[in-house]
Motif scaffolding. Structure first.
Motif, PDB file in Angstrom:
ATOM      1  N   HIS A 162     -52.642  78.999 -22.999  1.00  0.00           N
ATOM      2  CA  HIS A 162     -53.311  80.262 -22.688  1.00  0.00           C
ATOM      3  C   HIS A 162     -54.916  80.045 -22.672  1.00  0.00           C
ATOM      4  O   HIS A 162     -55.259  79.481 -23.472  1.00  0.00           O
ATOM      5  N   ASP A 163     -55.321  80.236 -21.604  1.00  0.00           N
ATOM      6  CA  ASP A 163     -57.069  80.133 -21.558  1.00  0.00           C
ATOM      7  C   ASP A 163     -57.386  81.679 -22.139  1.00  0.00           C
ATOM      8  O   ASP A 163     -57.289  82.576 -21.515  1.00  0.00           O
TER       9      ASP A 163
ATOM     10  N   ARG B 208     -58.017  88.239 -11.068  1.00  0.00           N
ATOM     11  CA  ARG B 208     -57.838  87.193 -11.979  1.00  0.00           C
ATOM     12  C   ARG B 208     -57.344  85.885 -11.323  1.00  0.00           C
ATOM     13  O   ARG B 208     -57.836  84.839 -11.889  1.00  0.00           O
TER      14      ARG B 208
ATOM     15  N   ARG C 279     -52.488  80.895 -12.370  1.00  0.00           N
ATOM     16  CA  ARG C 279     -52.174  81.504 -13.924  1.00  0.00           C
ATOM     17  C   ARG C 279     -50.671  81.472 -13.922  1.00  0.00           C
ATOM     18  O   ARG C 279     -50.105  81.894 -13.021  1.00  0.00           O
TER      19      ARG C 279
ATOM     20  N   TYR D 115     -46.009  80.082 -12.140  1.00  0.00           N
ATOM     21  CA  TYR D 115     -47.534  79.969 -11.792  1.00  0.00           C
ATOM     22  C   TYR D 115     -47.619  80.682 -10.227  1.00  0.00           C
ATOM     23  O   TYR D 115     -47.007  80.354  -9.373  1.00  0.00           O
TER      24      TYR D 115
ATOM     25  N   GLU E 290     -49.699  84.355 -19.127  1.00  0.00           N
ATOM     26  CA  GLU E 290     -51.200  84.456 -19.422  1.00  0.00           C
ATOM     27  C   GLU E 290     -51.631  85.591 -18.735  1.00  0.00           C
ATOM     28  O   GLU E 290     -52.600  86.241 -19.403  1.00  0.00           O
ATOM     29  N   LEU E 291     -51.207  86.029 -17.617  1.00  0.00           N
ATOM     30  CA  LEU E 291     -51.853  87.290 -16.879  1.00  0.00           C
ATOM     31  C   LEU E 291     -51.458  88.388 -17.790  1.00  0.00           C
ATOM     32  O   LEU E 291     -52.105  89.325 -17.938  1.00  0.00           O
TER      33      LEU E 291
ATOM     34  N   GLN F  89     -59.525  83.890 -20.402  1.00  0.00           N
ATOM     35  CA  GLN F  89     -59.052  84.490 -19.075  1.00  0.00           C
ATOM     36  C   GLN F  89     -59.225  85.933 -19.167  1.00  0.00           C
ATOM     37  O   GLN F  89     -59.682  86.793 -18.220  1.00  0.00           O
TER      38      GLN F  89
END
Lengths: 119, 119
Positions: free
Chosen positions: A12-13, B48, B54, B93, B58-59, A16
């Motif tokens: 995980h960034d 994003r 991503r 992804y 993560e999103l 973001q």
């Protein structure tokens, strides 16, 4: 893509969530613009206006539609700030709001044409 | 604009009906793409993804939303061919379909930001 580029674990960034997003008001405006343009007949009007400014009766003739029908479509596009209009004597002329819109229409149609079956 | 440039009479350009318009199928595809993107939360996902690919979790974390919610929005964007996806091990992804979409999103947001009141 080289295998070493593939991250199997989901890293995980944390940055973001800090992506520089526009305000909710801008996002809502943008969504309204997409909805106004998201109809084949209104999109066709935008494509005709991508050729240069046109008056309502000219567009109605080209579309083979009633003046009132085309006028209502143009009003919707105008409310969403996709087109601008000028009144000159008895005529109302429409044109695309600016280069952002002409680029948007071009990119959209190029993308849509890429793998839509041509009949 | 110089006065002599203004055409007071409506001169119909008979070539206008011959504008090189895309097929109805392409117009419908394009309209579907606009409708898929025409929602603030889906538009935010596209923004994003404009930063790079991503994974779904993560999103979801960045959006502060449930995985299923974000996953459903991404599926809709994928059906409209606005994003592409790759499965790698347990992760899915997403990224923008191509440069047409990143340009479209950029032009749209620039246009929307131009005179939306900033609060």
């Amino acid at each position: 893509m080289a295998l070493e580029d593939i991250t199997l674990d989901c890293v995980h960034d944390t940055a973001q969530s800090d992506v520089d997003l526009p305000t909710d008001a801008v996002l809502q405006t943008a969504a309204s613009m997409l909805n106004a343009a998201g109809d084949a007949s209104r999109l066709r009007l935008l494509l005709r206006l991508a050729q240069g400014r046109r008056c309502v009766s000219e567009l109605a003739e080209a579309e083979g539609e009633k003046l009132a029908t085309v006028s209502a479509r143009l009003k919707l596009l105008h409310s969403a700030r996709l087109v601008s209009r000028q009144r000159e004597a008895k005529h109302v002329y429409y044109e695309l709001a600016d280069d952002h819109i002409s680029c948007l229409v071009r990119d959209l149609l190029n993308h849509a044409a890429e793998d839509t079956p041509q009949r």
